[in-house]
Design an enzyme around this catalytic site. Structure first.
Site, PDB file in Angstrom:
ATOM      1  N   VAL A  14       5.500   8.529  10.754  1.00  0.00           N
ATOM      2  CA  VAL A  14       4.242   7.769  10.725  1.00  0.00           C
ATOM      3  C   VAL A  14       4.538   6.293  10.458  1.00  0.00           C
ATOM      4  O   VAL A  14       3.948   5.404  11.084  1.00  0.00           O
ATOM      5  CB  VAL A  14       3.276   8.343   9.659  1.00  0.00           C
ATOM      6  N   GLY A  15       5.473   6.037   9.563  1.00  0.00           N
ATOM      7  CA  GLY A  15       5.798   4.653   9.194  1.00  0.00           C
ATOM      8  C   GLY A  15       6.188   3.802  10.398  1.00  0.00           C
ATOM      9  O   GLY A  15       5.725   2.673  10.550  1.00  0.00           O
ATOM     10  N   GLU A  38      14.940  14.924   5.975  1.00  0.00           N
ATOM     11  CA  GLU A  38      14.262  15.002   4.679  1.00  0.00           C
ATOM     12  C   GLU A  38      13.466  16.309   4.597  1.00  0.00           C
ATOM     13  O   GLU A  38      12.655  16.592   5.464  1.00  0.00           O
ATOM     14  CB  GLU A  38      13.319  13.811   4.521  1.00  0.00           C
ATOM     15  N   GLU A  46       7.597   1.866   3.325  1.00  0.00           N
ATOM     16  CA  GLU A  46       8.540   2.600   2.480  1.00  0.00           C
ATOM     17  C   GLU A  46       8.493   4.050   2.935  1.00  0.00           C
ATOM     18  O   GLU A  46       7.435   4.679   2.908  1.00  0.00           O
ATOM     19  CB  GLU A  46       8.173   2.481   1.000  1.00  0.00           C
ATOM     20  N   LYS A  93      -6.556   3.434   1.907  1.00  0.00           N
ATOM     21  CA  LYS A  93      -6.712   4.713   2.592  1.00  0.00           C
ATOM     22  C   LYS A  93      -5.676   5.662   1.961  1.00  0.00           C
ATOM     23  O   LYS A  93      -4.491   5.663   2.312  1.00  0.00           O
ATOM     24  CB  LYS A  93      -6.468   4.555   4.106  1.00  0.00           C
ATOM     25  N   GLN A 104       3.306  21.797   3.540  1.00  0.00           N
ATOM     26  CA  GLN A 104       4.547  21.395   2.881  1.00  0.00           C
ATOM     27  C   GLN A 104       5.406  22.632   2.576  1.00  0.00           C
ATOM     28  O   GLN A 104       6.617  22.632   2.789  1.00  0.00           O
ATOM     29  CB  GLN A 104       4.204  20.618   1.608  1.00  0.00           C
ATOM     30  N   GLY A 159       5.121   6.565   3.123  1.00  0.00           N
ATOM     31  CA  GLY A 159       4.941   7.894   3.693  1.00  0.00           C
ATOM     32  C   GLY A 159       6.161   8.285   4.504  1.00  0.00           C
ATOM     33  O   GLY A 159       7.265   7.800   4.244  1.00  0.00           O
ATOM     34  N   SER A 160       5.950   9.133   5.485  1.00  0.00           N
ATOM     35  CA  SER A 160       7.069   9.657   6.267  1.00  0.00           C
ATOM     36  C   SER A 160       7.590   8.606   7.254  1.00  0.00           C
ATOM     37  O   SER A 160       6.874   7.674   7.621  1.00  0.00           O
ATOM     38  CB  SER A 160       6.608  10.889   7.036  1.00  0.00           C
ATOM     39  N   CYS A 176      10.354  10.704  -2.995  1.00  0.00           N
ATOM     40  CA  CYS A 176      11.155  10.073  -1.940  1.00  0.00           C
ATOM     41  C   CYS A 176      12.568   9.801  -2.430  1.00  0.00           C
ATOM     42  O   CYS A 176      13.483   9.676  -1.633  1.00  0.00           O
ATOM     43  CB  CYS A 176      10.485   8.792  -1.490  1.00  0.00           C
TER      44      CYS A 176
HETATM   45  P1  NAP Z   1       2.678  10.841   5.828  1.00  0.00           P
HETATM   46  O1  NAP Z   1       2.294  12.082   6.490  1.00  0.00           O
HETATM   47  O2  NAP Z   1       3.490   9.855   6.578  1.00  0.00           O
HETATM   48  O3  NAP Z   1       1.345  10.173   5.302  1.00  0.00           O
HETATM   49  C1  NAP Z   1       1.338   8.961   4.577  1.00  0.00           C
HETATM   50  C2  NAP Z   1      -0.009   8.296   4.744  1.00  0.00           C
HETATM   51  O4  NAP Z   1      -0.164   7.871   6.100  1.00  0.00           O
HETATM   52  C3  NAP Z   1      -1.186   9.221   4.448  1.00  0.00           C
HETATM   53  O5  NAP Z   1      -2.216   8.483   3.841  1.00  0.00           O
HETATM   54  C4  NAP Z   1      -1.596   9.671   5.838  1.00  0.00           C
HETATM   55  O6  NAP Z   1      -2.931  10.108   5.902  1.00  0.00           O
HETATM   56  C5  NAP Z   1      -1.392   8.386   6.619  1.00  0.00           C
HETATM   57  N1  NAP Z   1      -1.272   8.559   8.070  1.00  0.00           N
HETATM   58  C6  NAP Z   1      -1.057   9.693   8.777  1.00  0.00           C
HETATM   59  N2  NAP Z   1      -1.032   9.428  10.098  1.00  0.00           N
HETATM   60  C7  NAP Z   1      -1.223   8.096  10.232  1.00  0.00           C
HETATM   61  C8  NAP Z   1      -1.280   7.212  11.356  1.00  0.00           C
HETATM   62  N3  NAP Z   1      -1.132   7.642  12.600  1.00  0.00           N
HETATM   63  N4  NAP Z   1      -1.474   5.895  11.120  1.00  0.00           N
HETATM   64  C9  NAP Z   1      -1.591   5.426   9.860  1.00  0.00           C
HETATM   65  N5  NAP Z   1      -1.567   6.219   8.768  1.00  0.00           N
HETATM   66  C10 NAP Z   1      -1.370   7.541   8.946  1.00  0.00           C
HETATM   67  O7  NAP Z   1       3.509  11.135   4.485  1.00  0.00           O
HETATM   68  P2  NAP Z   1       3.136  12.182   3.340  1.00  0.00           P
HETATM   69  O8  NAP Z   1       3.428  13.540   3.874  1.00  0.00           O
HETATM   70  O9  NAP Z   1       1.808  11.888   2.786  1.00  0.00           O
HETATM   71  O10 NAP Z   1       4.191  11.789   2.219  1.00  0.00           O
HETATM   72  C11 NAP Z   1       5.503  12.247   2.183  1.00  0.00           C
HETATM   73  C12 NAP Z   1       6.454  11.189   2.714  1.00  0.00           C
HETATM   74  O11 NAP Z   1       6.331   9.995   1.974  1.00  0.00           O
HETATM   75  C13 NAP Z   1       7.896  11.564   2.594  1.00  0.00           C
HETATM   76  O12 NAP Z   1       8.559  11.272   3.783  1.00  0.00           O
HETATM   77  C14 NAP Z   1       8.431  10.683   1.483  1.00  0.00           C
HETATM   78  O13 NAP Z   1       9.792  10.396   1.535  1.00  0.00           O
HETATM   79  C15 NAP Z   1       7.614   9.475   1.648  1.00  0.00           C
HETATM   80  N6  NAP Z   1       7.574   8.702   0.428  1.00  0.00           N
HETATM   81  C16 NAP Z   1       8.281   7.532   0.379  1.00  0.00           C
HETATM   82  C17 NAP Z   1       8.288   6.762  -0.766  1.00  0.00           C
HETATM   83  C18 NAP Z   1       9.042   5.472  -0.811  1.00  0.00           C
HETATM   84  O14 NAP Z   1       8.677   4.616  -1.591  1.00  0.00           O
HETATM   85  N7  NAP Z   1      10.063   5.278  -0.002  1.00  0.00           N
HETATM   86  C19 NAP Z   1       7.558   7.176  -1.881  1.00  0.00           C
HETATM   87  C20 NAP Z   1       6.849   8.379  -1.805  1.00  0.00           C
HETATM   88  C21 NAP Z   1       6.860   9.108  -0.636  1.00  0.00           C
HETATM   89  P3  NAP Z   1      -3.313  11.669   5.766  1.00  0.00           P
HETATM   90  O15 NAP Z   1      -2.229  12.327   4.982  1.00  0.00           O
HETATM   91  O16 NAP Z   1      -4.595  11.660   5.071  1.00  0.00           O
HETATM   92  O17 NAP Z   1      -3.394  12.162   7.170  1.00  0.00           O
END
Ligand code: NAP
Ligand code: MG
Length: 488
Positions: free
Chosen positions: A237-238, A390, A255, A180, A336, A233-234, A289
């Site tokens: 959500v994580g 962040e 992560e 997904k 963003q 992701g964030s 990230c």
């Molecule tokens: P996000 O909003 O948390 O989304 C990540 C993924 O989770 C997307 O596919 C999103 O789908 C999905 N999602 C949203 N709500 C969900 C739920 N309730 N249950 C399950 N999945 C759900 O993060 P983002 O804005 O895409 O990415 C930015 C974040 O990623 C930053 O915080 C960054 O630090 C982090 N990041 C971390 C790493 C690492 O390895 N530590 C690497 C890269 C990025 P939709 O977006 O389609 O709604």
């Protein structure tokens, strides 16, 4: 204006077929460099679509896990070759869909190729140990079992590399996958999946269902047919993903965010530190990230460092990532951009001094994009919101300290612990930093944002679920250890 009929609609990939969502609804994926350009339409799937994806993965898992690692590896080598042959096209799609510059997008896609080859090779490497039994007549050893169906949930900032660094190890160790991807980069994800399709993996081994995170992401987390969830992701959500997986006993790996510091000691090579701060903090518009966001500088070199930094920041060319010479593209989406502007206002309100940038970027040809100026704040206190949360944008916060010990203390004074770097020529300071810095990646005289695919990757504190991805560390999440005792 682009009309819907001229733009490709991308489908879900389920059981080896491209299929539309049962409801026929789609979302437009927008080019952040020009909000009027639709890159493609992606399926806005439902729980029923997801069920079909999971069912396909469940049905495929027995045959896939019955293959040898070498046989599974051969499929991954093919995927790598196909991705490599489409590198420029897929990188261009990535730039159009999320804004990072074309050279960076090519670099990321090449990284995807290398990850596939690395894990293809893992199919032939050791997976266990022989442990002496107390019974002299017995053989005791460990082997590995796949989890089964793995749900892969990925963000938009590395839309090729992250899905691949999760799917490749999942597959090589015998799991089947339901991806997904972030809806904002669903077109790039579909093109990655096309490479798996072209390599003729058996039907159902790799599936992709696009749609809202709250439906498809959460649906994967709650689905009884999914044995493991790997999420990037964030942190908000994580944590929800982790709780949902734990509630039904599924394995999970998270992560999440970072608030990564760079420390500049009084004995640092300042030119090197400036270059790394800019590269680590502002490349990819600060949307990594591992991006540097706090710059903790010793008072003796603070003014000189600041001057050199501002000189270089002023040279940054902002623009469309597909244009030659662009160094920094737009934010990946309007939301963003708004988040970044919100944090900049917060910084000003809380008393940080805005030294450079701070506004929506309105250069020529940029009026329909989500551009922001590279931004530098002076006199930041580590308790301010811009030093704690962040931002995920091109914003650097300069913090002045009196000593190296204080620098590490400030560096550690956040909830995250993903990546950190120090610039110093003093060996004792390097050793102290390695020992006392609470981060999963500590880097000496190098930017905070470098990652190598063959080394473990992941954070401490609230940056991760304390597991590691990439390199050989990936086997820990994607398999379970089986301890075997054999007596003739
Ligand atoms: P996000 O909003 O948390 O989304 C990540 C993924 O989770 C997307 O596919 C999103 O789908 C999905 N999602 C949203 N709500 C969900 C739920 N309730 N249950 C399950 N999945 C759900 O993060 P983002 O804005 O895409 O990415 C930015 C974040 O990623 C930053 O915080 C960054 O630090 C982090 N990041 C971390 C790493 C690492 O390895 N530590 C690497 C890269 C990025 P939709 O977006 O389609 O709604
Ligand atoms: Mg987009």
């Amino acid at each position: 204006m682009t009309t819907k009929t001229e733009v490709t609609t991308y489908l879900n990939f389920i059981n080896g077929e491209w299929v539309g969502s049962e409801k026929g609804e789609v979302d437009a994926s927008i080019n952040p460099a020009d909000r009027n350009e639709v890159v493609g339409y992606v399926q806005k799937s439902t729980a029923l679509d997801l069920d079909k994806g999971v069912q396909a993965a469940e049905e495929a898992k027995a045959d896939w896990s019955a293959l040898s690692g070498a046989e599974r590896g051969n499929y991954l080598y093919k995927v790598a070759d196909i991705l490599e042959s489409r590198l420029d096209e897929i990188a261009k799609t990535m730039t159009r869909e999320m804004g990072k510059t074309f050279p960076e997008a090519k670099g990321e896609t090449a990284r995807g190729v290398a990850i596939l080859r690395y894990y293809a090779g893992e199919g032939m490497r050791k997976v266990g140990d022989v442990i002496p039994s107390t019974d002299a007549g017995a053989l005791m050893l460990t082997t590995r079992a796949p989890l089964g169906v793995v749900g892969v949930i990925t963000p938009w900032n590395f839309p090729v590399a992250i899905p691949i660094w999760k799917m490749a190890p999942a597959l090589i160790y015998g799991n089947t996958v339901v991806l997904k991807p972030a809806q904002d980069t669903g077109v790039t994800a579909a093109k990655v999946i096309e490479c798996f399709e072209a390599a003729q993996l058996p039907a159902g081994v790799v599936n992709m269902v696009t749609g809202p995170g709250s439906v498809i992401g959460q649906g994967l987390v709650e689905h009884e047919g999914v044995n493991g969830i790997t999420f990037t992701g964030s942190d908000t959500v994580g944590k929800r993903v982790g709780q949902g997986a734990l509630a039904r006993g599924a394995k999970y790996q998270l992560e999440m965010g970072g608030k990564n510091p760079v420390i500049v000691a009084e004995d640092a090579d300042l030119d090197l530190a400036v270059e790394a701060t800019i590269s680590g903090g502002l490349r990819s518009t600060g949307q990594k990230c591992t991006a540097t966001s706090r710059v903790i500088v010793h008072r003796d070199v603070y003014d000189e460092f600041k001057e050199k930094l501002l000189e270089k920041v002023a040279e940054i060319k902002v623009g469309n990532g597909l244009e030659d010479g662009t160094w920094m593209g737009p934010c990946a989406s309007e939301s963003q951009l708004n988040t970044v502007l919100h944090y900049i206002e917060k910084g000003k309100e809380e008393g940080a001094e805005l030294l450079y940038g701070g506004k929506k970027y309105v250069g020529e040809g940029c009026d329909t994009g989500f551009y922001v100026e590279p931004t530098v704040f002076d006199s930041v206190d580590n308790n301010m919101t811009i030093a704690q949360e962040e931002i995920f944008g091109p914003v650097l916060a300069l913090i002045k300290v009196d000593s190296a010990e204080k620098a590490i203390q400030v560096a550690n004074d956040v909830q995250f612990g993903l990546s950190a770097s120090i610039f110093t020529t003093n060996i004792q300071k390097m050793l102290d930093f390695i020992k006392h810095m609470d981060a999963g990646l500590v880097r000496i005289n190098a930017e905070s944002a470098g990652v190598e695919l063959q080394a473990p990757f992941g954070g401490m504190k609230q940056s991760s679920s304390h597991s590691r991805e990439q390199g050989q560390a990936a086997i820990e999440f994607f398999t379970s250890i089986k301890t075997v005792f054999v007596k003739g």
